[in-house]
Design an enzyme around this catalytic site. Structure first.
Site, PDB file in Angstrom:
ATOM      1  N   GLU A   1      -7.468   1.551 -13.138  1.00  0.00           N
ATOM      2  CA  GLU A   1      -6.869   2.754 -12.552  1.00  0.00           C
ATOM      3  C   GLU A   1      -5.673   3.236 -13.355  1.00  0.00           C
ATOM      4  O   GLU A   1      -5.538   4.431 -13.636  1.00  0.00           O
ATOM      5  CB  GLU A   1      -6.457   2.465 -11.109  1.00  0.00           C
ATOM      6  CG  GLU A   1      -7.642   2.348 -10.157  1.00  0.00           C
ATOM      7  CD  GLU A   1      -7.239   1.884  -8.774  1.00  0.00           C
ATOM      8  OE1 GLU A   1      -7.981   2.196  -7.820  1.00  0.00           O
ATOM      9  OE2 GLU A   1      -6.202   1.207  -8.634  1.00  0.00           O
TER      10      GLU A   1
ATOM     11  N   GLU B   1     -25.753  15.296  -2.065  1.00  0.00           N
ATOM     12  CA  GLU B   1     -27.143  15.467  -1.635  1.00  0.00           C
ATOM     13  C   GLU B   1     -28.098  14.596  -2.454  1.00  0.00           C
ATOM     14  O   GLU B   1     -29.224  14.332  -2.016  1.00  0.00           O
ATOM     15  CB  GLU B   1     -27.560  16.933  -1.721  1.00  0.00           C
ATOM     16  CG  GLU B   1     -27.695  17.465  -3.137  1.00  0.00           C
ATOM     17  CD  GLU B   1     -28.172  18.916  -3.168  1.00  0.00           C
ATOM     18  OE1 GLU B   1     -29.107  19.254  -2.413  1.00  0.00           O
ATOM     19  OE2 GLU B   1     -27.607  19.700  -3.953  1.00  0.00           O
TER      20      GLU B   1
ATOM     21  N   TYR C   1      -9.288  -3.767 -10.947  1.00  0.00           N
ATOM     22  CA  TYR C   1      -9.229  -2.351 -10.581  1.00  0.00           C
ATOM     23  C   TYR C   1      -7.856  -1.742 -10.865  1.00  0.00           C
ATOM     24  O   TYR C   1      -7.761  -0.564 -11.234  1.00  0.00           O
ATOM     25  CB  TYR C   1      -9.623  -2.156  -9.118  1.00  0.00           C
ATOM     26  CG  TYR C   1      -8.623  -2.669  -8.108  1.00  0.00           C
ATOM     27  CD1 TYR C   1      -7.655  -1.824  -7.576  1.00  0.00           C
ATOM     28  CD2 TYR C   1      -8.647  -3.994  -7.674  1.00  0.00           C
ATOM     29  CE1 TYR C   1      -6.739  -2.278  -6.651  1.00  0.00           C
ATOM     30  CE2 TYR C   1      -7.734  -4.458  -6.752  1.00  0.00           C
ATOM     31  CZ  TYR C   1      -6.783  -3.595  -6.239  1.00  0.00           C
ATOM     32  OH  TYR C   1      -5.865  -4.050  -5.328  1.00  0.00           O
TER      33      TYR C   1
ATOM     34  N   CYS D   1       0.816  -1.215   0.000  1.00  0.00           N
ATOM     35  CA  CYS D   1       0.000   0.000   0.000  1.00  0.00           C
ATOM     36  C   CYS D   1       0.845   1.260   0.000  1.00  0.00           C
ATOM     37  O   CYS D   1       0.654   2.156  -0.820  1.00  0.00           O
ATOM     38  CB  CYS D   1      -0.941  -0.006   1.198  1.00  0.00           C
ATOM     39  SG  CYS D   1      -1.975   1.467   1.305  1.00  0.00           S
TER      40      CYS D   1
ATOM     41  N   CYS E   1      -1.672   1.695  -2.903  1.00  0.00           N
ATOM     42  CA  CYS E   1      -2.656   2.761  -2.686  1.00  0.00           C
ATOM     43  C   CYS E   1      -2.080   4.167  -2.693  1.00  0.00           C
ATOM     44  O   CYS E   1      -2.598   5.060  -3.365  1.00  0.00           O
ATOM     45  CB  CYS E   1      -3.378   2.553  -1.355  1.00  0.00           C
ATOM     46  SG  CYS E   1      -3.491   0.867  -0.768  1.00  0.00           S
TER      47      CYS E   1
ATOM     48  N   LYS F   1      -0.301   5.330  -6.039  1.00  0.00           N
ATOM     49  CA  LYS F   1      -1.345   5.307  -7.066  1.00  0.00           C
ATOM     50  C   LYS F   1      -2.249   6.524  -6.936  1.00  0.00           C
ATOM     51  O   LYS F   1      -2.559   7.197  -7.928  1.00  0.00           O
ATOM     52  CB  LYS F   1      -2.171   4.028  -6.934  1.00  0.00           C
ATOM     53  CG  LYS F   1      -3.414   3.987  -7.806  1.00  0.00           C
ATOM     54  CD  LYS F   1      -4.294   2.820  -7.404  1.00  0.00           C
ATOM     55  CE  LYS F   1      -4.868   3.023  -6.017  1.00  0.00           C
ATOM     56  NZ  LYS F   1      -5.676   1.863  -5.568  1.00  0.00           N
TER      57      LYS F   1
ATOM     58  N   HIS G   1     -26.527  21.663   0.011  1.00  0.00           N
ATOM     59  CA  HIS G   1     -26.728  22.175  -1.345  1.00  0.00           C
ATOM     60  C   HIS G   1     -25.786  23.340  -1.622  1.00  0.00           C
ATOM     61  O   HIS G   1     -25.576  24.185  -0.749  1.00  0.00           O
ATOM     62  CB  HIS G   1     -28.183  22.633  -1.495  1.00  0.00           C
ATOM     63  CG  HIS G   1     -28.531  23.052  -2.880  1.00  0.00           C
ATOM     64  ND1 HIS G   1     -28.698  22.152  -3.915  1.00  0.00           N
ATOM     65  CD2 HIS G   1     -28.723  24.286  -3.412  1.00  0.00           C
ATOM     66  CE1 HIS G   1     -28.990  22.811  -5.017  1.00  0.00           C
ATOM     67  NE2 HIS G   1     -29.010  24.107  -4.738  1.00  0.00           N
TER      68      HIS G   1
END
Length: 450
Positions: free
Chosen positions: A181, A440, A177, A43, A48, A51, A435
């Site tokens: 990616e 939302e 993935y 990682c 992670c 990346k 908002h």
């Protein structure tokens, strides 16, 4: 009672191993950890963290273009690969130091060498032999490259972070993935990218609606996606790699990145000598307390091939420390583990896919919304966002949330708390939205899509 050099010996200083080691030491255990490559594991070093930094870097090309719609004038921005690569490396080195400090400050002995089991309590490391009451295997996983002529001319994600030069033409093999990616990363940084996958649709195991949406978005962003296509050979000459496929076509590129999966890193550890059972793919077989068939040997993280996610390995490491040295019986519920894919746009997901949910819930209802993010009303970019909620109509409980769009991981992390807590659709409806935000939308969906 037998005397051992350590109460716990951890093999592998990735996220899970480090957490187990330092927490166990904080509880008063005598702990050592062995790592032959780099502190922080995949990682921190080749996963992670770098990346995500590359994803940030790859997105600036679009940001510069989008700025024009907001009145910012200026051209000529140039990408310099060595700057991104080397700044990333300096950050990784900083994190390596942090991991070292965490272990040292907790009282963990760090052994920067390969550790091999000789039996259930004996480990050979750094030219000597030590013993431990309990042993934890946390060695992670490693890229798996299929065997075909010319495979030596390819790289994996490990090497992608340290390329001496940035390529103009890239072929990515795989549909997981990591492949998706890196397709976005290389394309965003300016390369001509082709992603070839042997299946009909990439990201197998994720929600099908999300998968198809990502395919459309990637194509719009200029990535060539070739499905049902398998590599047969690669010929390498004068820096060009000619890739031949099973359909008779060929493609000339400068770089071939193989992202066809990862295998548990369990070979050469002496697990067989200690009597530890392995699955067919090399995964260490454990029970729900991460105990192997040898009572004092445990395993967590990618090497058990349960969920290859850093936060999961960390949580498993916490279970080991608390169970062994606090007398607890901690377990992890893997039912609603959230995750994100940092393709462009991002994917965030928690709970079952729509396909899985229909098998579990007889009365499933789906709320879905696709729209252009507010930012792009002025930028003119055609990128869209997709959000969906899955609800069990029998009790109104929201069982899953899926999203593809900017900051999807950040948004889904919050929703995962609600879903884990058992929130109903009525709870979502009663929540006031912020908002104007994309998030939302998750609390304003009123009409059932299907």
């Amino acid at each position: 009672m037998a005397h051992y050099d350590y109460d716990l010996f951890v093999i592998g200083a990735g996220s899970g191993g480090v957490r187990a080691a330092r927490m166990s030491a904080s509880f008063g255990a005598r702990v050592a950890i062995a790592e032959e490559r780099y502190l922080g594991g995949t990682c921190v070093n080749v996963g992670c963290v770098p990346k995500k930094l590359f994803v940030y870097g790859a997105h600036f090309a679009e940001d510069f273009e989008d700025a024009a719609g907001y009145g910012w004038q200026g051209n000529g921005a140039q990408f310099d690969w060595p700057t991104l690569r080397d700044n990333k490396t300096r950050e990784i080195e900083r994190l390596n130091g942090i991991y070292r400090g965490l272990l040292t400050n907790a009282g963990v002995e760090i052994l920067e060498a390969r550790a091999v089991l000789e039996d259930a309590h004996t480990i050979r490391v750094a030219g000597s032999t030590v013993t431990a009451r309990d042993i934890l295997v946390a060695t992670g996983s490693w890229p798996s490259v299929p065997d075909f002529p010319g495979r030596d001319a390819t790289i994996t994600s490990n090497e992608a972070f340290y390329l001496p030069e940035f390529p103009d033409r890239v072929l990515i093999l795989g549909g997981g993935y990591i492949a998706v990616e890196f397709a976005g990363i290389f394309a965003g940084l300016g390369a001509d990218v082709t992603l070839a996958y042997r299946g009909e649709l990439f990201l197998r195991g994720f929600d099908e609606g999300i998968r198809r949406f990502v395919l459309d978005e990637m194509t719009t962003k200029g990535v060539t996606v070739a499905t049902s296509k398998r590599i047969e050979s690669i010929e390498h000459a004068d820096g060009t790699k000619r890739c031949r496929f099973d359909d008779g076509t060929s493609l000339d590129v400068d770089l071939v990145l193989v992202a066809t999966g990862r295998r548990p890193a369990s070979t050469g550890l002496g697990l067989e000598a200690a009597g530890v059972a392995l699955a067919e793919n090399g995964a260490v077989v454990v029970d729900d307390a991460y105990r192997t068939n040898v009572p004092n040997i445990y395993a967590i993280g990618d090497v058990i091939d349960r969920m290859q996610l850093t936060p999961v390995a960390i949580a498993e490491g916490m279970c080991i420390a608390h169970n062994l040295f606090r007398g607890e019986e901690r377990r992890i519920n893997y039912a609603n583990v959230p995750t994100a894919i940092f393709c462009q746009p991002n994917i965030g997901t928690v709970g079952p896919t729509e396909e899985e949910a229909r098998q579990r819930y007889a009365n499933l209802v789906v709320y879905e919304s696709a729209f252009k993010p507010m930012k792009h009303t002025l930028s003119g970019r055609p990128e869209r966002t997709l959000m969906k909620l899955l609800v069990n109509a029998d009790d109104d409980r929201v069982v899953a949330a899926h999203m593809c769009g900017p900051e999807a991981g950040e948004i889904i992390q919050g929703l995962s708390v609600a879903i884990t807590a058992g929130a109903t659709k009525a709870d979502f409806d009663a929540t006031i939205g912020i908002h104007p935000t994309a998030a939302e939308e998750f609390v304003t969906m009123r009409d059932v899509t299907r």
